[in-house]
Scaffold this motif. Structure first.
Motif, PDB file in Angstrom:
ATOM      1  N   ILE A 193       0.844  -1.202   0.000  1.00 27.95           N
ATOM      2  CA  ILE A 193       0.000   0.000   0.000  1.00 27.95           C
ATOM      3  C   ILE A 193       0.875   1.246   0.000  1.00 27.95           C
ATOM      4  N   THR A 194       0.430   2.284  -0.678  1.00 29.11           N
ATOM      5  CA  THR A 194       1.125   3.573  -0.658  1.00 29.11           C
ATOM      6  C   THR A 194       0.287   4.588   0.099  1.00 29.11           C
ATOM      7  N   GLY A 195       0.939   5.666   0.554  1.00 21.40           N
ATOM      8  CA  GLY A 195       0.214   6.709   1.271  1.00 21.40           C
ATOM      9  C   GLY A 195      -0.922   7.300   0.459  1.00 21.40           C
ATOM     10  N   PRO A 196      -0.682   7.697  -0.806  1.00 18.34           N
ATOM     11  CA  PRO A 196      -1.780   8.243  -1.611  1.00 18.34           C
ATOM     12  C   PRO A 196      -2.942   7.267  -1.786  1.00 18.34           C
ATOM     13  N   GLU A 197      -2.642   5.973  -1.996  1.00 20.00           N
ATOM     14  CA  GLU A 197      -3.716   4.993  -2.130  1.00 20.00           C
ATOM     15  C   GLU A 197      -4.535   4.905  -0.849  1.00 20.00           C
ATOM     16  N   LEU A 198      -3.855   4.908   0.274  1.00 26.03           N
ATOM     17  CA  LEU A 198      -4.537   4.791   1.556  1.00 26.03           C
ATOM     18  C   LEU A 198      -5.446   5.987   1.804  1.00 26.03           C
ATOM     19  N   ARG A 199      -5.005   7.174   1.375  1.00 19.99           N
ATOM     20  CA  ARG A 199      -5.798   8.386   1.602  1.00 19.99           C
ATOM     21  C   ARG A 199      -6.914   8.566   0.586  1.00 19.99           C
ATOM     22  N   GLU A 200      -6.689   8.143  -0.654  1.00 18.91           N
ATOM     23  CA  GLU A 200      -7.578   8.531  -1.742  1.00 18.91           C
ATOM     24  C   GLU A 200      -8.563   7.450  -2.171  1.00 18.91           C
ATOM     25  N   LEU A 201      -8.217   6.177  -2.016  1.00 19.58           N
ATOM     26  CA  LEU A 201      -9.138   5.110  -2.379  1.00 19.58           C
ATOM     27  C   LEU A 201     -10.130   4.865  -1.248  1.00 19.58           C
ATOM     28  N   ALA A 202     -11.341   4.496  -1.591  1.00 17.81           N
ATOM     29  CA  ALA A 202     -12.322   4.143  -0.569  1.00 17.81           C
ATOM     30  C   ALA A 202     -11.814   2.939   0.221  1.00 17.81           C
ATOM     31  N   PRO A 203     -12.101   2.878   1.539  1.00 16.67           N
ATOM     32  CA  PRO A 203     -11.596   1.758   2.348  1.00 16.67           C
ATOM     33  C   PRO A 203     -11.935   0.384   1.771  1.00 16.67           C
ATOM     34  N   GLY A 204     -13.166   0.227   1.295  1.00 18.36           N
ATOM     35  CA  GLY A 204     -13.534  -1.059   0.702  1.00 18.36           C
ATOM     36  C   GLY A 204     -12.692  -1.387  -0.509  1.00 18.36           C
ATOM     37  N   GLU A 205     -12.352  -0.369  -1.298  1.00 20.52           N
ATOM     38  CA  GLU A 205     -11.514  -0.576  -2.466  1.00 20.52           C
ATOM     39  C   GLU A 205     -10.090  -0.936  -2.057  1.00 20.52           C
ATOM     40  N   VAL A 206      -9.582  -0.310  -0.998  1.00 16.08           N
ATOM     41  CA  VAL A 206      -8.249  -0.656  -0.484  1.00 16.08           C
ATOM     42  C   VAL A 206      -8.205  -2.136  -0.109  1.00 16.08           C
ATOM     43  N   ILE A 207      -9.211  -2.589   0.630  1.00 15.88           N
ATOM     44  CA  ILE A 207      -9.249  -3.978   1.077  1.00 15.88           C
ATOM     45  C   ILE A 207      -9.345  -4.923  -0.109  1.00 15.88           C
ATOM     46  N   ARG A 208     -10.201  -4.595  -1.078  1.00 11.15           N
ATOM     47  CA  ARG A 208     -10.369  -5.479  -2.242  1.00 11.15           C
ATOM     48  C   ARG A 208      -9.103  -5.530  -3.093  1.00 11.15           C
ATOM     49  N   ARG A 209      -8.453  -4.394  -3.303  1.00 11.48           N
ATOM     50  CA  ARG A 209      -7.241  -4.388  -4.134  1.00 11.48           C
ATOM     51  C   ARG A 209      -6.118  -5.193  -3.495  1.00 11.48           C
ATOM     52  N   LEU A 210      -5.959  -5.049  -2.191  1.00 11.94           N
ATOM     53  CA  LEU A 210      -4.865  -5.743  -1.520  1.00 11.94           C
ATOM     54  C   LEU A 210      -5.127  -7.236  -1.377  1.00 11.94           C
ATOM     55  N   PHE A 211      -6.367  -7.606  -1.060  1.00 13.11           N
ATOM     56  CA  PHE A 211      -6.652  -8.978  -0.660  1.00 13.11           C
ATOM     57  C   PHE A 211      -7.703  -9.632  -1.555  1.00 13.11           C
ATOM     58  N   HIS A 212      -7.681  -9.313  -2.848  1.00 19.38           N
ATOM     59  CA  HIS A 212      -8.755  -9.794  -3.735  1.00 19.38           C
ATOM     60  C   HIS A 212      -8.722 -11.309  -3.930  1.00 19.38           C
ATOM     61  N   GLU A 213      -7.601 -11.949  -3.653  1.00 19.86           N
ATOM     62  CA  GLU A 213      -7.531 -13.401  -3.799  1.00 19.86           C
ATOM     63  C   GLU A 213      -7.800 -14.125  -2.481  1.00 19.86           C
ATOM     64  N   GLU A 214      -8.066 -13.358  -1.429  1.00 18.39           N
ATOM     65  CA  GLU A 214      -8.314 -13.946  -0.114  1.00 18.39           C
ATOM     66  C   GLU A 214      -9.816 -14.024   0.169  1.00 18.39           C
ATOM     67  N   ASP A 215     -10.173 -14.911   1.085  1.00 22.80           N
ATOM     68  CA  ASP A 215     -11.562 -15.025   1.538  1.00 22.80           C
ATOM     69  C   ASP A 215     -11.732 -14.051   2.702  1.00 22.80           C
ATOM     70  N   ILE A 216     -12.329 -12.888   2.419  1.00 24.73           N
ATOM     71  CA  ILE A 216     -12.390 -11.785   3.377  1.00 24.73           C
ATOM     72  C   ILE A 216     -13.836 -11.481   3.742  1.00 24.73           C
ATOM     73  N   ARG A 217     -14.066 -11.268   5.034  1.00 27.72           N
ATOM     74  CA  ARG A 217     -15.366 -10.762   5.491  1.00 27.72           C
ATOM     75  C   ARG A 217     -15.198  -9.311   5.922  1.00 27.72           C
ATOM     76  N   ILE A 218     -16.014  -8.412   5.361  1.00 26.32           N
ATOM     77  CA  ILE A 218     -15.948  -6.989   5.694  1.00 26.32           C
ATOM     78  C   ILE A 218     -17.179  -6.623   6.515  1.00 26.32           C
ATOM     79  N   PHE A 219     -16.963  -5.943   7.647  1.00 26.44           N
ATOM     80  CA  PHE A 219     -18.046  -5.596   8.562  1.00 26.44           C
ATOM     81  C   PHE A 219     -18.587  -4.198   8.243  1.00 26.44           C
TER      82      PHE A 219
END
Length: 293
Positions: A193-219
């Motif tokens: 992750i980069t600082g600009p990505e962390l600040r500018e992408l929506a949190p859900g998008e950050v999680i999906r981009r980083l862990f898109h191959e993982e089985d993730i539950r988002i609350f």
């Protein structure tokens, strides 16, 4: 939506995480005082940090992050409540260099995390030396020393946008079929992750981009906002603690006792009538004394 924290969990693995973005609260706090760019960034990182830390707790409490040092940054105090409230303040002894490591900005500093439960549970405080050159690294050091939990923290703040991400390896469960390699993968993926990505992408998008191959539950997201807890009654109680003579000396010299909240810069003014009322028992006041406004 701004000023939201999103928690997520690796299914079938002992890994959890959080992503927070704070725009309105960060702007509201830094607009109330002229700290300068370097301190504003540290305040933004501190706000993201306490939001991340507060969301890991399982019971209602107030959480305080306090950095004390010899300078140029003397004090950074950031607080989060279980109700999503945030506030922060800083004190400096000189101009804080913008791009210096944290141990140069806050020479000889220590970092304290204090948890005050809303119930009768015991108050907790952990203190560590600053390490690693950034607030995020200092928090990782805190978790290693005080919590014995493998934890990674990323913080970023620029131009009215503050954000943070935390991933944490939970104590191993006895559940069969657990993913033993999940922590190593999560750490490697999150580190991209980069600082600009962390600040500018929506949190859900950050999680999906980083862990898109993982089985993730988002609350469901948790909201945060700026809210100061100061009040006239609290300020009056503080002044009473300073003593009657000091208040009367101030009145004589200044004609007024004025206090500004360090967190929100709200002024509270007390004149001779107010001071008289502070140190006179209500039962002893005459109805015609005029000792009230």
């Amino acid at each position: 939506m701004t000023d939201r924290l999103h928690r997520f969990l690796f299914e079938h693995a002992d890994v959890r995480g959080e992503v927070v973005q704070l725009d309105e609260a960060f702007t509201a706090i830094t607009q109330r005082a002229e700290y300068g760019p370097a301190v504003d960034r540290l305040i933004g990182e501190g706000l993201a940090a306490v939001a991340l830390l507060a969301a890991t707790l399982k019971y209602p409490c107030d959480l305080t992050l306090q950095l004390q040092a010899g300078g140029p940054l003397r004090l950074l105090l950031v607080q989060a409540g279980s109700d999503g409230s945030l506030r922060a303040m800083a004190q400096t002894s000189a101009t804080v260099p913008a791009d210096a490591p944290l141990d140069a900005q806050a020479a000889g500093g220590t970092l304290a995390i204090t948890i005050d439960p809303e119930s009768d549970a015991e108050r907790y405080q952990g203190v560590v030396d600053l390490a690693g050159g950034s607030l995020g690294a200092a928090l990782e050091h805190y978790f290693r020393e005080s919590e014995q939990l493998a934890t990674r923290v990323w913080l970023s703040a620029r131009e009215g946008h503050a954000a943070g991400m935390l991933i944490q390896r939970l104590p191993a469960s006895d559940a069969a079929g657990g993913d033993a390699d999940a922590w190593a993968r999560a750490d490697q993926l999150a580190a991209t992750i980069t600082g600009p990505e962390l600040r500018e992408l929506a949190p859900g998008e950050v999680i999906r981009r980083l862990f898109h191959e993982e089985d993730i539950r988002i609350f469901d997201p948790m909201p945060f906002r700026f809210r100061c807890r100061c009040s006239r009654d609290r300020v009056a109680a503080m002044l009473q603690g300073l003593g009657e003579q000091e208040m009367r000396d101030t009145l004589e010299a200044e004609g007024l006792v004025e206090v500004r909240c360090d967190f929100c810069n709200e002024p509270y003014r007390f004149d001779a009538v107010d001071v008289e009322a502070m140190f006179t028992e209500p039962a002893n006041r005459s109805p015609d004394s005029g000792q009230s406004h």
